[in-house]
Design a protein around this motif. Sequence first.
Motif, PDB file in Angstrom:
ATOM      1  N   UNK A  53       5.780 -20.020  -9.157  1.00 18.53           N
ATOM      2  CA  UNK A  53       6.730 -20.981  -9.213  1.00 18.53           C
ATOM      3  C   UNK A  53       8.052 -20.493  -9.557  1.00 18.53           C
ATOM      4  N   UNK A  54       8.101 -19.593 -10.356  1.00 20.28           N
ATOM      5  CA  UNK A  54       8.892 -18.834 -10.969  1.00 20.28           C
ATOM      6  C   UNK A  54       9.703 -18.130  -9.901  1.00 20.28           C
ATOM      7  N   UNK A  55       9.236 -17.285  -8.982  1.00 23.88           N
ATOM      8  CA  UNK A  55       9.720 -16.650  -7.903  1.00 23.88           C
ATOM      9  C   UNK A  55      10.193 -17.503  -6.824  1.00 23.88           C
ATOM     10  N   UNK A  56       9.463 -18.537  -6.475  1.00 25.96           N
ATOM     11  CA  UNK A  56      10.143 -19.613  -5.737  1.00 25.96           C
ATOM     12  C   UNK A  56      11.424 -20.138  -6.232  1.00 25.96           C
TER      13      UNK A  56
END
Length: 248
Positions: free
Chosen positions: A59-62
Amino acid sequence: MSLSASLKSTSTASSSSRGRSHNPTCFSQPARFLNAPTQHHTRCTLARSGPPSGQMKSSEEIRDEVIQRVRLTTAEECPFCRDAPVKENGSKCVGVCRNPQNVPGPLLYPHDMQTAEDAVRLQLNAMKQVHDPRYNHGLQVLYEFAVEAGMMERSRYFGYESDLYHFDHFMGKSMNAFGEMVDCKSYEIKPAELMPCKRTRVEVVVENSVGVKFDFTFIMVLRTFGKYKGCWNTHRLLPSDSPYMSKI
């Protein structure tokens, strides 16, 4: 035949009939249909449960991923304007798909404190920055100053006969007749002259966006009715070399 023999014969026939009904051959066709959904479901399950095509992002990368959005201009999206040539003013729009009524009134409008030259100057300023503060605002200003705007009667505003009832029609005609005013570099307003018919003529010289000069003629009148009563409005506007000059 005795009663017992008759019952025995009937029982034998019934047993024989039941034996034929349980023949595997008789149920071979329905069995295939009964098994078909199970087999199909298995195939679908296997297809869905296959390995992922790539590594799943967290989720952090997205959240941190930068999304590049490239918006096409209206002319590039519009099926009417997409293949049109680019004009000198840098626009491809041919004015077919616009709905200019869905906007508020123009910021510049007639006022009884304006002279004939003031009214002309406001219109030229609007055309000099035709899309400021919104698209086609300059054309809105021209329409607001037109004394016959919104009327169904025939007008010679452009020199030739045409009504000024629809603003969208007015826009198309104005872009064709006054294209040299759009984004013009400069203009010169000559002194107003009173005509024998009691109208006022104002000659202007417009330097277009590529530095070529063109002459235009504003025929101004004091409006005698409506919300702009007592204000200078445009009765005619056309190039000074127009063949319709003799009919204005």
